[in-house]
Design a protein around this motif. Structure first.
Motif, mmCIF file in Angstrom:
data_model
loop_
_atom_site.group_PDB
_atom_site.id
_atom_site.type_symbol
_atom_site.label_atom_id
_atom_site.label_comp_id
_atom_site.label_asym_id
_atom_site.label_seq_id
_atom_site.Cartn_x
_atom_site.Cartn_y
_atom_site.Cartn_z
ATOM 1 N N ILE A 7 0.858 -1.180 0.000
ATOM 2 C CA ILE A 7 0.000 0.000 0.000
ATOM 3 C C ILE A 7 0.897 1.235 0.000
ATOM 4 O O ILE A 7 1.762 1.388 0.872
ATOM 5 N N GLU A 8 0.701 2.081 -0.997
ATOM 6 C CA GLU A 8 1.456 3.329 -1.097
ATOM 7 C C GLU A 8 0.499 4.501 -1.011
ATOM 8 O O GLU A 8 -0.581 4.476 -1.600
ATOM 9 N N ILE A 9 0.917 5.512 -0.276
ATOM 10 C CA ILE A 9 0.151 6.746 -0.154
ATOM 11 C C ILE A 9 1.055 7.883 -0.592
ATOM 12 O O ILE A 9 2.121 8.082 -0.012
ATOM 13 N N ASP A 10 0.647 8.587 -1.628
ATOM 14 C CA ASP A 10 1.448 9.701 -2.167
ATOM 15 C C ASP A 10 2.883 9.268 -2.461
ATOM 16 O O ASP A 10 3.839 9.913 -2.049
ATOM 17 N N ASP A 11 3.045 8.152 -3.132
ATOM 18 C CA ASP A 11 4.334 7.606 -3.550
ATOM 19 C C ASP A 11 5.227 7.144 -2.408
ATOM 20 O O ASP A 11 6.409 6.884 -2.604
ATOM 21 N N ASP A 12 4.690 7.054 -1.198
ATOM 22 C CA ASP A 12 5.454 6.530 -0.060
ATOM 23 C C ASP A 12 4.873 5.181 0.339
ATOM 24 O O ASP A 12 3.651 5.032 0.443
ATOM 25 N N ALA A 35 -0.274 3.429 13.607
ATOM 26 C CA ALA A 35 -1.625 3.438 14.185
ATOM 27 C C ALA A 35 -2.529 2.423 13.497
ATOM 28 O O ALA A 35 -3.522 1.978 14.080
ATOM 29 N N PHE A 36 -2.194 2.045 12.271
ATOM 30 C CA PHE A 36 -3.002 1.093 11.516
ATOM 31 C C PHE A 36 -2.490 -0.342 11.633
ATOM 32 O O PHE A 36 -3.084 -1.255 11.078
ATOM 33 N N PHE A 41 -8.889 -5.273 6.997
ATOM 34 C CA PHE A 41 -9.606 -4.605 5.914
ATOM 35 C C PHE A 41 -10.191 -5.659 4.991
ATOM 36 O O PHE A 41 -9.665 -6.765 4.883
ATOM 37 N N GLY A 42 -11.251 -5.282 4.305
ATOM 38 C CA GLY A 42 -11.878 -6.192 3.362
ATOM 39 C C GLY A 42 -11.072 -6.383 2.092
ATOM 40 O O GLY A 42 -11.225 -7.385 1.399
ATOM 41 N N GLY A 43 -10.225 -5.440 1.779
ATOM 42 C CA GLY A 43 -9.412 -5.534 0.575
ATOM 43 C C GLY A 43 -8.471 -4.354 0.464
ATOM 44 O O GLY A 43 -8.496 -3.437 1.293
ATOM 45 N N PRO A 44 -7.651 -4.333 -0.578
ATOM 46 C CA PRO A 44 -6.668 -3.257 -0.732
ATOM 47 C C PRO A 44 -7.301 -1.881 -0.917
ATOM 48 O O PRO A 44 -6.780 -0.888 -0.423
ATOM 49 N N LEU A 51 -6.276 4.869 4.896
ATOM 50 C CA LEU A 51 -5.011 5.569 5.091
ATOM 51 C C LEU A 51 -5.045 6.963 4.473
ATOM 52 O O LEU A 51 -4.525 7.916 5.052
ATOM 53 N N ARG A 52 -5.667 7.084 3.318
ATOM 54 C CA ARG A 52 -5.770 8.411 2.689
ATOM 55 C C ARG A 52 -6.613 9.364 3.536
ATOM 56 O O ARG A 52 -6.309 10.543 3.650
ATOM 57 N N ARG A 53 -7.685 8.852 4.136
ATOM 58 C CA ARG A 53 -8.510 9.697 5.013
ATOM 59 C C ARG A 53 -7.692 10.201 6.197
ATOM 60 O O ARG A 53 -7.927 11.296 6.688
#
Length: 66
Positions: A7-12, A35-36, A41-44, A51-53
């Motif tokens: 899982i990547e968020i904003d290229d990280d 924290a996560f 989770f049900g899926g990716p 995570l984006r939220r």
């Protein structure tokens, strides 16, 4: 369907999502996402949305008119 996802968020890289039973468990690879750690989770897509939220700024409070 795959058994693991990065899982990547904003290229990280945020963490790994590993299949566990009928869902997935998140494993953080950076302190920012601890924290996560262990969340299911049900899926990716669901993991990425959560995570984006967390990094999106909160909307301003509603103002009462009148």
């Amino acid at each position: 369907m795959f058994d693991s996802y990065v899982i990547e968020i904003d290229d990280d890289e945020a963490g790994l999502l590993l299949r566990h039973g009928d869902g997935f468990v998140f494993h953080a690879v950076a302190p920012r996402w601890r924290a996560f750690e262990g969340h299911r989770f049900g899926g990716p897509g669901a993991a990425e949305r959560a995570l984006r939220r967390a990094v999106r700024p909160a909307p301003p409070p509603a103002r009462r008119i009148g």
